[in-house]
Scaffold this motif. Structure first.
Motif, short mmCIF file in Angstrom:
data_model
loop_
_atom_site.label_atom_id
_atom_site.label_comp_id
_atom_site.label_asym_id
_atom_site.label_seq_id
_atom_site.Cartn_x
_atom_site.Cartn_y
_atom_site.Cartn_z
N GLN A 1 0.83 -1.20 0.00
CA GLN A 1 0.00 0.00 0.00
C GLN A 1 0.88 1.26 0.00
O GLN A 1 0.62 2.22 -0.73
CB GLN A 1 -0.93 0.02 1.21
CG GLN A 1 -1.81 1.26 1.25
CD GLN A 1 -2.58 1.42 2.55
OE1 GLN A 1 -2.08 1.08 3.62
NE2 GLN A 1 -3.79 1.94 2.45
N GLU A 2 1.91 1.26 0.81
CA GLU A 2 2.81 2.41 0.90
C GLU A 2 3.56 2.63 -0.41
O GLU A 2 3.71 3.77 -0.88
CB GLU A 2 3.78 2.20 2.07
CG GLU A 2 3.05 2.17 3.40
CD GLU A 2 3.74 1.34 4.47
OE1 GLU A 2 4.91 0.95 4.31
OE2 GLU A 2 3.08 1.06 5.49
N TYR A 3 4.00 1.56 -1.02
CA TYR A 3 4.70 1.63 -2.32
C TYR A 3 3.78 2.22 -3.38
O TYR A 3 4.16 3.11 -4.14
CB TYR A 3 5.14 0.22 -2.70
CG TYR A 3 6.07 0.10 -3.87
CD1 TYR A 3 7.45 0.08 -3.69
CD2 TYR A 3 5.59 -0.05 -5.17
CE1 TYR A 3 8.32 -0.08 -4.76
CE2 TYR A 3 6.45 -0.21 -6.24
CZ TYR A 3 7.81 -0.22 -6.03
OH TYR A 3 8.67 -0.39 -7.10
N ARG A 4 2.52 1.71 -3.42
CA ARG A 4 1.55 2.24 -4.39
C ARG A 4 1.28 3.72 -4.14
O ARG A 4 1.13 4.50 -5.09
CB ARG A 4 0.23 1.45 -4.31
CG ARG A 4 0.30 0.05 -4.87
CD ARG A 4 -1.08 -0.60 -4.99
NE ARG A 4 -1.87 -0.57 -3.76
CZ ARG A 4 -1.88 -1.52 -2.84
NH1 ARG A 4 -1.11 -2.59 -2.98
NH2 ARG A 4 -2.63 -1.41 -1.76
N GLU A 5 1.22 4.11 -2.88
CA GLU A 5 0.96 5.52 -2.54
C GLU A 5 2.04 6.42 -3.12
O GLU A 5 1.75 7.45 -3.73
CB GLU A 5 0.87 5.71 -1.03
CG GLU A 5 0.48 7.10 -0.60
CD GLU A 5 -0.95 7.46 -0.93
OE1 GLU A 5 -1.19 8.66 -1.22
OE2 GLU A 5 -1.85 6.58 -0.91
N LEU A 6 3.30 6.04 -2.93
CA LEU A 6 4.39 6.85 -3.47
C LEU A 6 4.35 6.88 -5.00
O LEU A 6 4.53 7.92 -5.62
CB LEU A 6 5.74 6.34 -2.97
CG LEU A 6 6.01 6.61 -1.50
CD1 LEU A 6 7.29 5.90 -1.06
CD2 LEU A 6 6.10 8.10 -1.21
N ARG A 7 4.09 5.74 -5.59
CA ARG A 7 4.00 5.68 -7.06
C ARG A 7 2.84 6.52 -7.56
O ARG A 7 2.97 7.26 -8.53
CB ARG A 7 3.86 4.23 -7.51
CG ARG A 7 4.05 4.07 -9.01
CD ARG A 7 3.67 2.73 -9.50
NE ARG A 7 2.28 2.50 -9.13
CZ ARG A 7 1.74 1.31 -8.94
NH1 ARG A 7 2.47 0.23 -9.08
NH2 ARG A 7 0.49 1.18 -8.59
N ASN A 8 1.70 6.46 -6.87
CA ASN A 8 0.54 7.25 -7.27
C ASN A 8 0.77 8.74 -7.06
O ASN A 8 0.07 9.56 -7.65
CB ASN A 8 -0.70 6.80 -6.50
CG ASN A 8 -1.18 5.42 -6.92
OD1 ASN A 8 -0.74 4.89 -7.94
ND2 ASN A 8 -2.05 4.84 -6.13
N ARG A 9 1.74 9.10 -6.26
CA ARG A 9 2.08 10.51 -6.04
C ARG A 9 3.12 11.00 -7.05
O ARG A 9 3.64 12.09 -6.93
CB ARG A 9 2.55 10.72 -4.61
CG ARG A 9 1.41 10.62 -3.63
CD ARG A 9 1.86 10.81 -2.19
NE ARG A 9 0.70 10.81 -1.34
CZ ARG A 9 -0.04 11.90 -1.06
NH1 ARG A 9 0.32 13.06 -1.55
NH2 ARG A 9 -1.09 11.82 -0.28
N GLY A 10 3.44 10.16 -8.03
CA GLY A 10 4.29 10.59 -9.12
C GLY A 10 5.72 10.09 -9.08
O GLY A 10 6.51 10.42 -9.96
N PHE A 11 6.09 9.29 -8.10
CA PHE A 11 7.45 8.78 -8.03
C PHE A 11 7.61 7.56 -8.93
O PHE A 11 6.72 6.71 -8.99
CB PHE A 11 7.83 8.39 -6.60
CG PHE A 11 7.95 9.55 -5.68
CD1 PHE A 11 9.10 10.34 -5.68
CD2 PHE A 11 6.92 9.89 -4.82
CE1 PHE A 11 9.21 11.43 -4.84
CE2 PHE A 11 7.02 10.98 -3.97
CZ PHE A 11 8.16 11.76 -3.98
N VAL A 12 8.73 7.49 -9.63
CA VAL A 12 9.10 6.30 -10.39
C VAL A 12 9.95 5.50 -9.41
O VAL A 12 11.09 5.85 -9.12
CB VAL A 12 9.89 6.66 -11.67
CG1 VAL A 12 10.28 5.40 -12.43
CG2 VAL A 12 9.07 7.62 -12.54
N MET A 13 9.37 4.45 -8.87
CA MET A 13 9.95 3.79 -7.70
C MET A 13 11.27 3.08 -7.95
O MET A 13 12.07 2.95 -7.04
CB MET A 13 8.93 2.82 -7.09
CG MET A 13 7.71 3.52 -6.54
SD MET A 13 8.09 4.76 -5.27
CE MET A 13 8.69 3.70 -3.95
#
Length: 165
Positions: free
Chosen positions: A123-135
């Motif tokens: 969930q945390e990984y998806r949140e960062l990705r959804n905020r525009g980060f290329v993980m």
């Protein structure tokens, strides 16, 4: 912001003044792995990579992906995989502080300990990705990408997200 004594503090910074602490909903639910099989598979099979990538982004490059992953792995191995959740819980708390995210469905450490650790980190990984980060490119490459897209100050400006209810 309420601090839970069961979970170590991460020395988090306050969210921007325009953001009320703990009022922003998460962009995905805790159990939304079915919508993103790649993140789910990575989180279940290689959680150290997921946590390492999040650590680098949330620490703004001060922790490398490799160092974050190694520390998560070391804590897991040394504790017989009983305490690695404490390390990842620190980053959930830090993420919530940075983005004003709600503490749901329960306190951060309960999400990581009582609920499934893998669901929480996904969930945390998806949140960062959804905020525009290329993980998978790290903090510094994300800053450079933002600079190339016209954000000359090098700050990460995540796009607006639609929040799921």
């Amino acid at each position: 912001e309420q601090v839970h004594s069961a979970c170590p503090s991460a020395g988090t910074s306050m969210p921007p003044a325009t953001m009320e602490p703990g009022t922003t909903p998460w962009s995905t639910g805790l159990f939304d792995c079915a919508e993103d099989h790649g993140v789910c598979l990575l989180g279940w099979c290689c959680p150290c990579i997921v946590v390492g990538r999040m650590a680098e982004i949330l620490d703004k490059g001060e922790t490398s992906t490799g160092a974050g992953a190694a520390l998560y792995m070391a804590i897991g191995v040394l504790s017989g995989w009983q305490c690695q959740w404490i390390y990842s819980c620190v980053y959930r708390t830090k993420m919530r502080a940075q983005y004003g995210l709600q503490e749901t469905p329960c306190p951060d450490c309960c999400v990581h300990f009582c609920w499934l650790e893998s669901c929480a980190i996904c969930q945390e990984y998806r949140e960062l990705r959804n905020r525009g980060f290329v993980m998978d490119i790290g903090w510094h490459a994300n800053v450079e990408l933002q600079r190339q897209q016209g954000h000359s100050d090098g700050s990460i400006v995540p796009p607006a997200t639609q929040h799921m209810i």
